[in-house]
Design a protein around this motif. Structure first.
Motif, PDB file in Angstrom:
ATOM      1  N   ASP A  64      -2.136   6.433   4.312  1.00 56.39           N
ATOM      2  CA  ASP A  64      -1.624   5.247   4.994  1.00 56.39           C
ATOM      3  C   ASP A  64      -2.163   4.044   4.237  1.00 56.39           C
ATOM      4  OD1 ASP A  64      -0.483   6.806   7.023  1.00 56.39           O
ATOM      5  OD2 ASP A  64      -2.273   6.682   8.267  1.00 56.39           O
ATOM      6  N   PHE A  65      -1.273   3.251   3.666  1.00 54.62           N
ATOM      7  CA  PHE A  65      -1.667   2.036   2.952  1.00 54.62           C
ATOM      8  C   PHE A  65      -1.416   0.826   3.855  1.00 54.62           C
ATOM      9  CE2 PHE A  65      -0.268   4.849  -0.556  1.00 54.62           C
ATOM     10  CZ  PHE A  65      -1.414   4.826  -1.343  1.00 54.62           C
ATOM     11  N   GLU A  66      -2.354  -0.110   3.864  1.00 52.99           N
ATOM     12  CA  GLU A  66      -2.143  -1.397   4.519  1.00 52.99           C
ATOM     13  C   GLU A  66      -2.580  -2.480   3.547  1.00 52.99           C
ATOM     14  OE1 GLU A  66      -3.129  -4.064   8.471  1.00 52.99           O
ATOM     15  OE2 GLU A  66      -4.154  -2.148   8.226  1.00 52.99           O
ATOM     16  N   LEU A  67      -1.670  -3.366   3.224  1.00 54.59           N
ATOM     17  CA  LEU A  67      -1.988  -4.430   2.280  1.00 54.59           C
ATOM     18  C   LEU A  67      -2.610  -5.609   3.029  1.00 54.59           C
ATOM     19  CD1 LEU A  67      -1.599  -4.518  -0.800  1.00 54.59           C
ATOM     20  CD2 LEU A  67       0.146  -6.209  -0.382  1.00 54.59           C
ATOM     21  N   ASN A  91       1.768  -5.456   5.548  1.00 56.00           N
ATOM     22  CA  ASN A  91       2.667  -4.307   5.495  1.00 56.00           C
ATOM     23  C   ASN A  91       1.899  -2.991   5.516  1.00 56.00           C
ATOM     24  OD1 ASN A  91       4.932  -5.899   3.164  1.00 56.00           O
ATOM     25  ND2 ASN A  91       5.048  -5.870   5.371  1.00 56.00           N
ATOM     26  N   LEU A  92       2.491  -1.997   6.156  1.00 60.28           N
ATOM     27  CA  LEU A  92       1.945  -0.643   6.236  1.00 60.28           C
ATOM     28  C   LEU A  92       2.925   0.337   5.617  1.00 60.28           C
ATOM     29  CD1 LEU A  92       0.949  -0.711  10.006  1.00 60.28           C
ATOM     30  CD2 LEU A  92      -0.603  -1.001   8.091  1.00 60.28           C
ATOM     31  N   LEU A  93       2.403   1.407   5.016  1.00 58.60           N
ATOM     32  CA  LEU A  93       3.249   2.453   4.452  1.00 58.60           C
ATOM     33  C   LEU A  93       2.509   3.777   4.542  1.00 58.60           C
ATOM     34  CD1 LEU A  93       5.851   3.232   2.848  1.00 58.60           C
ATOM     35  CD2 LEU A  93       4.479   2.917   0.770  1.00 58.60           C
ATOM     36  N   THR A  94       3.208   4.819   4.987  1.00 54.84           N
ATOM     37  CA  THR A  94       2.642   6.162   5.045  1.00 54.84           C
ATOM     38  C   THR A  94       3.334   7.042   4.021  1.00 54.84           C
ATOM     39  OG1 THR A  94       2.068   5.982   7.378  1.00 54.84           O
ATOM     40  CG2 THR A  94       2.284   8.208   6.495  1.00 54.84           C
ATOM     41  N   ILE A  95       2.533   7.766   3.247  1.00 61.33           N
ATOM     42  CA  ILE A  95       3.043   8.755   2.292  1.00 61.33           C
ATOM     43  C   ILE A  95       2.547  10.118   2.770  1.00 61.33           C
ATOM     44  CG2 ILE A  95       3.050   9.552  -0.106  1.00 61.33           C
ATOM     45  CD1 ILE A  95       4.258   6.788   0.114  1.00 61.33           C
ATOM     46  N   PRO A  96       3.456  11.024   3.134  1.00 55.06           N
ATOM     47  CA  PRO A  96       3.033  12.348   3.589  1.00 55.06           C
ATOM     48  C   PRO A  96       2.366  13.148   2.466  1.00 55.06           C
ATOM     49  CG  PRO A  96       5.333  11.920   4.164  1.00 55.06           C
ATOM     50  CD  PRO A  96       4.903  10.843   3.214  1.00 55.06           C
ATOM     51  N   SER A  97       1.603  14.158   2.841  1.00 53.65           N
ATOM     52  CA  SER A  97       1.039  15.050   1.836  1.00 53.65           C
ATOM     53  C   SER A  97       2.177  15.714   1.068  1.00 53.65           C
ATOM     54  CB  SER A  97       0.140  16.106   2.486  1.00 53.65           C
ATOM     55  OG  SER A  97       0.854  16.885   3.410  1.00 53.65           O
ATOM     56  N   LEU A  98       1.883  16.148  -0.133  1.00 50.67           N
ATOM     57  CA  LEU A  98       2.808  16.835  -1.045  1.00 50.67           C
ATOM     58  C   LEU A  98       3.886  15.925  -1.633  1.00 50.67           C
ATOM     59  CD1 LEU A  98       3.202  20.225   0.857  1.00 50.67           C
ATOM     60  CD2 LEU A  98       1.637  19.688  -1.024  1.00 50.67           C
ATOM     61  N   VAL A  99       3.857  14.632  -1.343  1.00 53.16           N
ATOM     62  CA  VAL A  99       4.842  13.693  -1.897  1.00 53.16           C
ATOM     63  C   VAL A  99       4.204  12.951  -3.068  1.00 53.16           C
ATOM     64  CG1 VAL A  99       6.231  11.627  -1.460  1.00 53.16           C
ATOM     65  CG2 VAL A  99       6.069  13.430   0.284  1.00 53.16           C
TER      66      VAL A  99
END
Length: 156
Positions: A64-67, A91-99
């Motif tokens: 989970d990234f938050e700038l 802004n927030l962004l989630t990257i699932p595992s294996l991506v």
């Protein structure tokens, strides 16, 4: 036994969490552990302009990234689909595992990165990272070329 909450769930860990002391230099800037426990960790990242992390994925943990400030672009690969997300403050962004994913800093930036298990694993570990290409310092076009050469992309 320690106890903490994340997304409404309460976690109990046998080991006491660590926090706030581990800073690591990276080609793109620095990362510092804010909190780490068995199933969750949070890191504070200072990212230099015109730099990028490795193209990589995590086997057992989501990001989970938050700038906080600056401008960072995260490119993620969902099979044949490429998703580009430009993050600015808040802004927030989630990257699932294996991506597989990579981030590029268009300007000096500060962000947090949180890791958590998203596939029912009992624990997360930093050794679950699989690097595809190394990070570096370059223009945005140079980074795209490095990634594109790997996948034989000629035009993004």
């Amino acid at each position: 036994m320690s106890e903490y909450k994340y997304f409404g769930e309460t976690y109990n860990d046998v080991d006491e969490p660590k926090s706030g002391h581990d800073e690591e230099e990276k080609i793109w800037g620095t990362t510092r552990v804010v909190f780490a426990a068995q199933r969750y960790s949070k890191h504070y990242l200072v990212v230099k302009a015109n730099s990028y992390c490795s193209l990589h994925y995590h086997e057992r943990r989501a990001n989970d990234f938050e700038l906080i400030s600056g401008k960072v672009e995260v490119i993620s690969f969902y099979g044949p689909q490429i998703k580009k997300s430009v993050l600015t403050a808040g802004n927030l962004l989630t990257i699932p595992s294996l991506v597989p994913h990579i981030f590029f800093a268009h300007e000096d930036s500060i962000m947090t990165e949180e890791y958590h298990s998203d596939r029912g694993h009992d624990a997360i570990h930093e050794s679950d990272i699989v690097r595809i290409i190394n990070g570096g310092k370059d223009t945005y076009e140079g980074m795209l070329k490095a990634v594109g050469n790997l996948f034989a992309f000629s035009d993004w």
